[in-house]
Design a protein around this motif. Sequence first.
Motif, PDB file in Angstrom:
ATOM      1  N   LEU A  65       0.892  -1.208  -0.028  1.00 35.58           N
ATOM      2  CA  LEU A  65      -0.038  -0.069   0.013  1.00 35.58           C
ATOM      3  C   LEU A  65       0.761   1.310  -0.027  1.00 35.58           C
ATOM      4  CD1 LEU A  65      -2.476   1.598   0.544  1.00 35.58           C
ATOM      5  CD2 LEU A  65      -2.429   1.120   2.714  1.00 35.58           C
ATOM      6  N   ARG A  66       1.748   1.280   0.816  1.00 38.31           N
ATOM      7  CA  ARG A  66       2.916   2.260   0.809  1.00 38.31           C
ATOM      8  C   ARG A  66       3.459   2.638  -0.473  1.00 38.31           C
ATOM      9  NH1 ARG A  66       6.598   0.677   4.530  1.00 38.31           N
ATOM     10  NH2 ARG A  66       7.923  -0.033   2.853  1.00 38.31           N
ATOM     11  N   PHE A  67       3.945   1.575  -1.068  1.00 34.42           N
ATOM     12  CA  PHE A  67       4.952   1.570  -2.567  1.00 34.42           C
ATOM     13  C   PHE A  67       3.711   2.287  -3.428  1.00 34.42           C
ATOM     14  CE2 PHE A  67       5.376  -0.087  -6.517  1.00 34.42           C
ATOM     15  CZ  PHE A  67       6.548   0.409  -6.822  1.00 34.42           C
ATOM     16  N   GLN A  81       1.895   8.830  -6.708  1.00 33.75           N
ATOM     17  CA  GLN A  81       1.996  10.311  -6.282  1.00 33.75           C
ATOM     18  C   GLN A  81       2.999  10.865  -7.392  1.00 33.75           C
ATOM     19  OE1 GLN A  81       3.166  11.437  -2.404  1.00 33.75           O
ATOM     20  NE2 GLN A  81       1.622  13.243  -2.450  1.00 33.75           N
ATOM     21  N   ARG A  82       4.224  10.188  -7.450  1.00 36.35           N
ATOM     22  CA  ARG A  82       5.174  10.778  -8.345  1.00 36.35           C
ATOM     23  C   ARG A  82       5.093  10.552  -9.886  1.00 36.35           C
ATOM     24  NH1 ARG A  82      10.893  10.990  -4.836  1.00 36.35           N
ATOM     25  NH2 ARG A  82       9.702  11.160  -2.887  1.00 36.35           N
ATOM     26  N   PHE A  83       4.005   9.840 -10.004  1.00 32.75           N
ATOM     27  CA  PHE A  83       3.828   9.528 -11.593  1.00 32.75           C
ATOM     28  C   PHE A  83       2.426  10.612 -11.848  1.00 32.75           C
ATOM     29  CE2 PHE A  83       6.617   5.735 -11.476  1.00 32.75           C
ATOM     30  CZ  PHE A  83       7.272   6.183 -12.457  1.00 32.75           C
ATOM     31  N   GLY A  84       1.985  11.437 -10.865  1.00 33.98           N
ATOM     32  CA  GLY A  84       0.942  12.164 -11.087  1.00 33.98           C
ATOM     33  C   GLY A  84      -0.293  11.438 -10.796  1.00 33.98           C
ATOM     34  N   GLY A  85      -0.318  10.410 -10.244  1.00 36.86           N
ATOM     35  CA  GLY A  85      -1.645   9.650  -9.701  1.00 36.86           C
ATOM     36  C   GLY A  85      -1.942   9.890  -8.155  1.00 36.86           C
ATOM     37  N   ARG A  86      -2.807   9.063  -7.726  1.00 35.18           N
ATOM     38  CA  ARG A  86      -3.052   9.143  -6.460  1.00 35.18           C
ATOM     39  C   ARG A  86      -3.882   7.833  -5.785  1.00 35.18           C
ATOM     40  NH1 ARG A  86      -6.160  14.430  -5.248  1.00 35.18           N
ATOM     41  NH2 ARG A  86      -6.589  13.459  -2.981  1.00 35.18           N
ATOM     42  N   LEU A  87      -3.855   7.910  -4.630  1.00 31.88           N
ATOM     43  CA  LEU A  87      -4.681   6.838  -3.730  1.00 31.88           C
ATOM     44  C   LEU A  87      -5.522   7.497  -2.804  1.00 31.88           C
ATOM     45  CD1 LEU A  87      -2.815   3.441  -3.013  1.00 31.88           C
ATOM     46  CD2 LEU A  87      -4.646   3.798  -4.685  1.00 31.88           C
ATOM     47  N   ASP A  88      -6.958   7.416  -2.802  1.00 28.98           N
ATOM     48  CA  ASP A  88      -7.714   8.317  -1.803  1.00 28.98           C
ATOM     49  C   ASP A  88      -8.444   7.125  -1.081  1.00 28.98           C
ATOM     50  OD1 ASP A  88      -7.144  10.902  -2.623  1.00 28.98           O
ATOM     51  OD2 ASP A  88      -8.367  10.647  -4.275  1.00 28.98           O
ATOM     52  N   LYS A  89      -8.132   7.233   0.335  1.00 27.62           N
ATOM     53  CA  LYS A  89      -8.669   6.032   1.117  1.00 27.62           C
ATOM     54  C   LYS A  89     -10.374   6.500   1.470  1.00 27.62           C
ATOM     55  CE  LYS A  89      -8.137   3.589   5.495  1.00 27.62           C
ATOM     56  NZ  LYS A  89      -9.373   3.705   5.963  1.00 27.62           N
ATOM     57  N   ILE A 145      -8.154  -2.566  -3.132  1.00 23.33           N
ATOM     58  CA  ILE A 145      -8.085  -2.968  -1.812  1.00 23.33           C
ATOM     59  C   ILE A 145      -6.547  -3.723  -1.709  1.00 23.33           C
ATOM     60  CG2 ILE A 145     -10.163  -3.048  -0.871  1.00 23.33           C
ATOM     61  CD1 ILE A 145     -10.133  -6.114  -1.497  1.00 23.33           C
ATOM     62  N   PHE A 146      -5.931  -3.730  -0.593  1.00 20.32           N
ATOM     63  CA  PHE A 146      -4.710  -4.566  -0.611  1.00 20.32           C
ATOM     64  C   PHE A 146      -4.384  -5.536   0.431  1.00 20.32           C
ATOM     65  CE2 PHE A 146      -3.757  -0.256  -1.862  1.00 20.32           C
ATOM     66  CZ  PHE A 146      -2.894  -0.230  -2.722  1.00 20.32           C
ATOM     67  N   ASP A 147      -5.766  -5.940   1.127  1.00 20.47           N
ATOM     68  CA  ASP A 147      -5.670  -7.264   1.977  1.00 20.47           C
ATOM     69  C   ASP A 147      -6.988  -7.552   2.248  1.00 20.47           C
ATOM     70  OD1 ASP A 147      -4.726  -9.028   3.613  1.00 20.47           O
ATOM     71  OD2 ASP A 147      -4.378  -8.117   5.010  1.00 20.47           O
ATOM     72  N   GLY A 148      -7.226  -8.801   2.416  1.00 19.93           N
ATOM     73  CA  GLY A 148      -8.497  -9.393   2.601  1.00 19.93           C
ATOM     74  C   GLY A 148      -9.003  -9.811   1.300  1.00 19.93           C
ATOM     75  N   LEU A 208      -8.445  -6.590  -5.676  1.00 19.34           N
ATOM     76  CA  LEU A 208      -7.188  -6.852  -4.769  1.00 19.34           C
ATOM     77  C   LEU A 208      -5.834  -6.613  -5.453  1.00 19.34           C
ATOM     78  CD1 LEU A 208      -6.439  -7.790  -1.859  1.00 19.34           C
ATOM     79  CD2 LEU A 208      -6.712 -10.218  -3.110  1.00 19.34           C
ATOM     80  N   LEU A 209      -5.148  -5.886  -4.984  1.00 18.79           N
ATOM     81  CA  LEU A 209      -3.685  -5.626  -5.486  1.00 18.79           C
ATOM     82  C   LEU A 209      -2.823  -6.539  -4.778  1.00 18.79           C
ATOM     83  CD1 LEU A 209      -3.404  -1.784  -6.561  1.00 18.79           C
ATOM     84  CD2 LEU A 209      -3.949  -3.796  -8.015  1.00 18.79           C
ATOM     85  N   GLY A 210      -2.212  -7.411  -5.555  1.00 21.04           N
ATOM     86  CA  GLY A 210      -1.103  -8.007  -5.172  1.00 21.04           C
ATOM     87  C   GLY A 210       0.304  -7.680  -5.684  1.00 21.04           C
ATOM     88  N   ARG A 211       1.469  -8.453  -5.181  1.00 14.35           N
ATOM     89  CA  ARG A 211       2.883  -8.170  -5.658  1.00 14.35           C
ATOM     90  C   ARG A 211       2.859  -8.345  -7.167  1.00 14.35           C
ATOM     91  NH1 ARG A 211       7.029  -9.553  -2.819  1.00 14.35           N
ATOM     92  NH2 ARG A 211       8.244  -9.873  -4.606  1.00 14.35           N
TER      93      ARG A 211
END
Length: 909
Positions: free
Chosen positions: A719-721, A727-735, A767-770, A778-781
């Motif tokens: 999630l942090r990555f 953010q550095r490529f002009g996108g974003r995550l909003d929780k 989502i990143f877990d569950g 669901l995003l995995g590695r």
Amino acid sequence: MATGTRQYPPGSLVQARGRDWVVIPSEEEDLVRLRPVDGVDDDAIGVYLPLETNAIQPAEYPLPDPDAAGDSTGALLLRDAARLTLRSGAGPFRSIGRLSVTPRPYQYVPLIMALRQSPVRLLIADDVGIGKTIESAMIARELLDRGIARRLAVICPPHLCDQWEQELREKFNLETAVIQPSRIGRLEREVPRQGVSIYKHFPHLVVSIDYVKSIRNRFAFIENAPDLIIVDEAHTAARPRGNRGRQQQQRHEFLSELMKSKDRHLILTTATPHSGIEESFRSLLGLLDPQLDLPPDQDLTRARLVPHLVQRRRADIRNWLGADTPFPERASSERTYQMAPEYLKLFEDVVDYCRESVAGAQGLRQHQQRVRYWAALAILRCVLSSPAAASAVLENRAQAKAQGVVISQEQEPDPDEIFRHQVFDSSEEEQPPDYIPTGPVDDPASSLTASDLRRLDGFLRTARGLRGPNLDTKLAETGKAVSELLREGYSPIVYCRFIATAQYVAERLQEMLQDAHQGLSVVSVSGDDGNSEQRRDKVDELAKEKVRVLVATDCLSEGINLQEHYNAVIHYDLPWNPNRLEQRIGRVDRYGQAKDTVKEVLLHGVNNQIDLVVLEVLLRKNAAIRDALGVSVPMPVDSDRVVETLIETVLLRQSVQTRQLQLGLSSPEVSQLHDEWDRASERERDNRSYFAQQGIKPDEVERELEEMKPALGSPDDLLRFVGNALQRFGGRLDKDRRTEVYRFSEGDLGLMMRQRYGGRELPETVIFDGIQSQGHTLLGRNHPIVEALTSSVLGRALAGEDPQFARCGAIFTDAVQVRTAVAVLRLRYLMREATDQFAEEVIMAAFQPDQGGIRWLEPLQQEAIRLMENAQPSANMPSTEVRSHLGWALASLEGEDWHRGLGSVDISS
């Protein structure tokens, strides 16, 4: 030894075609396979050295440039990107980086057990929905990546082939050839030359057991079989008792011959290893170790069996190593209906006809008597299913008579063997046929008279007039049940026995409920809808609808996991085999179900004696055992034999009065069945306690998982990555404030992400877990979106042209009192074993100045990670001071033998 070239061993850094690469293992001596340094295995290419002699040159990267320093977030971003691209891990498990699924802690137990065996011989008998497919595929992926096994074959029932191919491809990055009759021609055209077996040409296979068990294909497969075999639904290949179960006997003979190779690895998976017949269970164990195939009167040695068997209930792993595995609760209920007088009259008339037909056959030959018997039962079961099924079986009789159909009786095959599986839900069949059982009705041996035909024609006219909820109260009650579930937010599956019934129910439910439920879509899926892949496509298409009802036959009771889009089951037709109930509800009641509670509705008629027989004798007994034991226990005898006896006693040879029904339910046959079933349940309870999985202790698994965490990271790390990279490529995550759902905006990498995502639209929420739920990805590695981000971050950083993706940086922080450096190291290891393999890992290490040299902080990884993740800038650092501190750190690393301070790395396990 075909291991690539010695000049460019796996793990080497090289430059070719204007790009930097890592050499990965190759099966051909002159073919060097290359993976981009900033890419993944799917981006790999091959360079054929005889044609491109000077195409490859050694490559190395200079140390980071202090004049191109970045910030601390960028350094953490680079570290995360590097470890998220790891695929061939150094340990403790080399394959975990290749998985596109996050295994639960308990799912590592079979893997650890397997790695302690040589060869691997394991029976995974976990309860339904725990994840036997993931557990067995994890073992396969690990054995292949370690070079312990070179090729894989999954042997399974035909209807599971597509499911296995998809699971291996999507979750384990294994491409397989599916061996089924419909695909053989295409596969043979892909073979480079004549005389090469498809079983040898394709490295990994998914094989229909009923195709390769035949005499025609058995020898060719065994001669070229891979050295690693997974057998799914292994209970269908156990040795049957006596001379029954010819298909099952052939499967067992095939596997027994296949496993004569003492070096071949074997993984058996089944949720029902013990069919209630002890000798059949031991025949499965004999495939693992011939000395375990003992006569039933001899005790199994616990010490010999435990290393080969893992068997757990949901309760055993619901909270294992502190990791909660959320299985849904199951809420089961019964709904009853009273047949309308018109429908009841048809039912009773058909029962009378069946009784008279069987009784009137006494003067006929045995063959004719049995055909008449099965014809009567076929008509009776179709009438009980639906007016559509009744009409179909009776219409077919009329058409066959009009066309003068004649069936040869020269050899007079056994009618019981031919027709039993059409009428009953045979325990010897993985899936009962869902077509209308017209065979015995059409057989000229039934010797139907003109009077018989007139009565059947009358039944047909009556059945046609019973369609719809006014006279078909079973349909009406189902409509009420479905409507209630929809209002509660459920998406139900309605299970029917026959294709005609499923199509009828779907059509009528759509008409009945569409006004009350806006946007409703009701679709039927049956054996009439092509192969399993085509049926799955139809299911997936329906899943896009917000308000949906799936009406299905038992072709969807196994092989397709439906928990992501469906969460309730209605048994429209009661199965005559209790195992079918568990197979149906098991499609939604399993790990991955987003609903906290799944609902199960058992529908039966109160004035329907056959439903009452099946319900009282089989289904309620099965439910009571499951409630007491936590798992279902298969019947110790064939359910179809029991039902057949009861139908003969209660319906065909006596009146249909309730008194006679009760006498039938308390008959010696029923009492004997229940006594044997109780004894089987006690054996199951004792066996689960006696053979409880004790070879692997929880603390052993915990140590392995703790060792993996720094290398692979957690969902929080991912999630942090993703947030930092976007953010550095002009996108974003909003929780979302209330949930762990994030709104996803791709920024500048949208085109690249879509290309890696196969051209599909990118998700709006992630989502990143569950558990992946409707509408959220669901995003995995190994998800294509994550791969696009890691490749882009590494590419920018290695190019050294963008300060947002710098390879070094320096900050003032209160986290340390003396000057401290944190190094991110990507290590590669060459392992010369049976084949040359390489492994890699990303580690972090922190050091401080110490008497003219440096001192590494302990514990090595933990301390560096703590500093990297927690140190916050306390003041701005001038650029000249940044260069000074970075110069000191780089000069310290250039000192001779600096790496010895890291200690030795053990990669032998």
